[in-house]
Design a protein around this motif. Structure first.
Motif, PDB file in Angstrom:
ATOM      1  N   ASP A   1      -8.341   4.565  -5.218  1.00  0.00           N
ATOM      2  CA  ASP A   1      -7.885   3.964  -3.961  1.00  0.00           C
ATOM      3  C   ASP A   1      -8.975   4.063  -2.893  1.00  0.00           C
ATOM      4  OD1 ASP A   1      -5.433   3.240  -4.973  1.00  0.00           O
ATOM      5  OD2 ASP A   1      -4.358   4.946  -4.120  1.00  0.00           O
ATOM      6  N   THR A   2      -9.646   5.197  -2.852  1.00  0.00           N
ATOM      7  CA  THR A   2     -10.720   5.384  -1.882  1.00  0.00           C
ATOM      8  C   THR A   2     -11.845   4.388  -2.150  1.00  0.00           C
ATOM      9  OG1 THR A   2     -10.153   7.717  -1.656  1.00  0.00           O
ATOM     10  CG2 THR A   2     -12.354   7.059  -0.921  1.00  0.00           C
TER      11      THR A   2
ATOM     12  N   ASP B   1     -11.623   1.556  -3.556  1.00  0.00           N
ATOM     13  CA  ASP B   1     -11.150   0.198  -3.293  1.00  0.00           C
ATOM     14  C   ASP B   1     -10.990  -0.109  -1.808  1.00  0.00           C
ATOM     15  OD1 ASP B   1     -11.042  -0.380  -5.996  1.00  0.00           O
ATOM     16  OD2 ASP B   1      -8.887  -0.004  -6.171  1.00  0.00           O
ATOM     17  N   HIS B   2     -10.704   0.894  -0.982  1.00  0.00           N
ATOM     18  CA  HIS B   2     -10.314   0.620   0.405  1.00  0.00           C
ATOM     19  C   HIS B   2     -11.245   1.181   1.476  1.00  0.00           C
ATOM     20  CE1 HIS B   2      -6.591  -1.256  -0.816  1.00  0.00           C
ATOM     21  NE2 HIS B   2      -6.496  -0.317  -1.733  1.00  0.00           N
TER      22      HIS B   2
ATOM     23  N   ARG C   1      -6.002   3.918   1.841  1.00  0.00           N
ATOM     24  CA  ARG C   1      -5.527   2.523   1.941  1.00  0.00           C
ATOM     25  C   ARG C   1      -5.210   2.129   3.379  1.00  0.00           C
ATOM     26  NH1 ARG C   1      -3.141  -0.162  -2.555  1.00  0.00           N
ATOM     27  NH2 ARG C   1      -3.611   0.917  -4.492  1.00  0.00           N
TER      28      ARG C   1
END
Length: 157
Positions: free
Chosen positions: A107-108, A110-111, A77
């Motif tokens: 998270d990876t 998504d970011h 993030r």
């Protein structure tokens, strides 16, 4: 300073900003290393935090290992990338809904820009999107069938 950190209770470890202090605590076998590595992910560069996150992912305490995967998600993030070692650790843990790495991988995805993802993670992003869409369709059909059944039963009464 070592006196700032309460390794016994974990109090204040999310503010840990000293990789050497984490290393020393690891050597002493302190508890709450996973909690502390989240602090490193927030406070330190990716290059400083990454090897410690990977080490924390191998801790025997499942909860602390889970926090290490949280730290990987935090790193993704904040930095918009991960190191090859973190990608390898996530891959070794595996993908899917039952994996301890699930949230870190999400998270990876998504970011981190798609073009920067390793091939296996690009593939997983495609697979997970297809699985999500299939689940939406399954639920839509299930709800429609339930509504039709209720309507049919309502006419018989």
């Amino acid at each position: 300073m070592a006196s700032e950190w309460d390794w016994g209770s974990g109090e204040g470890l999310l503010g840990l900003d000293d990789p050497d202090e984490w290393d020393a605590a690891f050597e002493r076998g302190e508890p709450h290393l996973g909690t502390a590595v989240i602090g490193l992910a927030f406070q330190c560069s990716l290059e400083e935090a990454s090897p410690r996150i990977v080490r924390a992912m191998r801790l025997s305490d499942r909860d602390q290992r889970g926090f290490a995967f949280t730290a990987a998600g935090v790193a993704a993030r904040l930095n918009g990338e991960l190191t090859p070692e973190l990608y390898a650790a996530l891959r070794a843990e595996g993908t899917g809904r039952m994996s301890i790495a699930e949230n870190a991988i999400d998270d990876t995805l998504d970011h981190v820009p798609f073009r920067q993802l390793p091939l296996w993670l690009k593939w997983w992003k495609v697979v997970s999107k297809v699985l999500d869409k299939l689940e939406v369709w399954r639920l839509t059909i299930t709800y429609a069938a339930e509504d039709a059944w209720k309507a049919l039963r309502g006419r018989r009464s």
